[in-house]
Design a protein around this motif. Structure first.
Motif, mmCIF file in Angstrom:
data_model
loop_
_atom_site.group_PDB
_atom_site.id
_atom_site.type_symbol
_atom_site.label_atom_id
_atom_site.label_comp_id
_atom_site.label_asym_id
_atom_site.label_seq_id
_atom_site.Cartn_x
_atom_site.Cartn_y
_atom_site.Cartn_z
ATOM 1 N N HIS A 156 0.838 -1.201 0.000
ATOM 2 C CA HIS A 156 0.000 0.000 0.000
ATOM 3 C C HIS A 156 0.873 1.251 0.000
ATOM 4 C CE1 HIS A 156 -3.256 -2.716 1.452
ATOM 5 N NE2 HIS A 156 -3.941 -1.941 0.634
ATOM 6 N N LYS A 157 0.532 2.194 -0.848
ATOM 7 C CA LYS A 157 1.257 3.457 -0.925
ATOM 8 C C LYS A 157 0.697 4.457 0.074
ATOM 9 C CE LYS A 157 4.021 2.397 -4.130
ATOM 10 N NZ LYS A 157 5.215 1.867 -3.547
ATOM 11 N N SER A 158 -0.572 4.312 0.399
ATOM 12 C CA SER A 158 -1.248 5.259 1.284
ATOM 13 C C SER A 158 -1.678 4.537 2.556
ATOM 14 C CB SER A 158 -2.474 5.813 0.549
ATOM 15 O OG SER A 158 -3.485 6.183 1.434
ATOM 16 N N LEU A 159 -1.415 5.161 3.685
ATOM 17 C CA LEU A 159 -1.857 4.580 4.951
ATOM 18 C C LEU A 159 -3.376 4.597 5.047
ATOM 19 C CD1 LEU A 159 0.835 5.932 7.434
ATOM 20 C CD2 LEU A 159 0.803 3.792 6.137
ATOM 21 N N ASN A 160 -4.031 5.547 4.369
ATOM 22 C CA ASN A 160 -5.497 5.565 4.331
ATOM 23 C C ASN A 160 -6.040 4.328 3.621
ATOM 24 O OD1 ASN A 160 -5.814 7.944 5.744
ATOM 25 N ND2 ASN A 160 -5.847 9.216 3.901
ATOM 26 N N GLU A 161 -5.411 3.951 2.519
ATOM 27 C CA GLU A 161 -5.839 2.746 1.803
ATOM 28 C C GLU A 161 -5.621 1.506 2.670
ATOM 29 O OE1 GLU A 161 -7.287 1.889 -1.260
ATOM 30 O OE2 GLU A 161 -7.849 3.997 -1.144
ATOM 31 N N LEU A 162 -4.477 1.430 3.315
ATOM 32 C CA LEU A 162 -4.185 0.301 4.194
ATOM 33 C C LEU A 162 -5.202 0.214 5.316
ATOM 34 C CD1 LEU A 162 -2.508 -2.049 5.280
ATOM 35 C CD2 LEU A 162 -0.964 -0.370 6.305
ATOM 36 N N ALA A 163 -5.582 1.346 5.880
ATOM 37 C CA ALA A 163 -6.512 1.368 7.014
ATOM 38 C C ALA A 163 -7.838 0.702 6.671
ATOM 39 C CB ALA A 163 -6.739 2.803 7.483
ATOM 40 N N ARG A 164 -8.249 0.746 5.410
ATOM 41 C CA ARG A 164 -9.503 0.105 4.992
ATOM 42 C C ARG A 164 -9.455 -1.405 5.175
ATOM 43 N NH1 ARG A 164 -10.249 1.493 -0.821
ATOM 44 N NH2 ARG A 164 -11.988 0.094 -0.566
ATOM 45 N N TYR A 165 -8.263 -1.986 5.186
ATOM 46 C CA TYR A 165 -8.109 -3.431 5.321
ATOM 47 C C TYR A 165 -8.103 -3.899 6.770
ATOM 48 C CZ TYR A 165 -7.041 -4.056 0.439
ATOM 49 O OH TYR A 165 -7.137 -4.115 -0.921
#
Length: 182
Positions: A156-165
């Motif tokens: 993941h490049k974005s911690l926001n994207e990772l947080a969705r997981y």
């Protein structure tokens, strides 16, 4: 069986016991593909696109990724044992297509079909191929792995994207509130 948990658009995060049950009952080559996703946090599409040369002594090198960037993930000891026991090709795709289809390797859909059959038999609902990615990343979070380390593993490049997981449990919320000391 529904592919998402309560229609919320997120594949279920499995317990360690559920992961073990799925790996016990899934047939090869699907078992190995599922194990790769479960023990690396990769996408199923990344697992099934692996070639023999992507499995190195200490790492699995993912070259066909959603972001287009290569990443190396250390091999977990349990995954190492599963890979050693699997009858994998020594060259080319680890999971070659059996039907001469357009893809040179099996599809995510055939893995999902096997996964659904196994989970139906086990009575586990809400599981999809993405469950293993969510499960691995959530387990890393629950073990207090730094978020940047998880992102390096997941790609993941974005911690926001990772947080969705990452699933947040009621216990996570309780622990967060408990640290307040003012």
């Amino acid at each position: 069986m529904a592919g998402k948990v309560e229609g919320k658009g997120q594949a279920k995060v499995l317990t360690p016991a559920e992961v073990e049950q799925v790996l016990t009952y899934a047939r090869e080559p699907y078992r190995t593909a599922i194990a790769i996703a479960a023990y690396t946090g990769c996408r199923m599409g990344e697992a099934i696109a692996l070639k023999a040369e992507n499995i190195q002594e200490e790492f699995i090198v993912f070259t066909k990724t959603k972001t287009g960037e290569t990443r190396a993930v250390p091999i977990h000891p349990k995954l190492r044992a599963i890979l050693a026991d699997a009858a994998l090709p020594i060259a080319g795709y680890l999971f070659p297509s059996q039907g001469g289809k357009q893809l040179p390797h099996i599809t995510r859909q055939v893995v999902d079909k096997e996964l659904r059959a196994v989970c139906d038999g086990l009575g586990i609902e809400g599981v999809g191929t993405h469950s293993f990615r969510r499960t691995a990343l959530t387990a890393m979070k629950d073990a207090n792995t730094p978020i940047k380390n998880i992102a390096a593993i997941s790609g993941h490049k974005s911690l926001n994207e990772l947080a969705r997981y990452l699933e947040v449990s009621e216990g996570d919320k309780q622990r967060a509130i408990a640290v307040l000391s003012y």
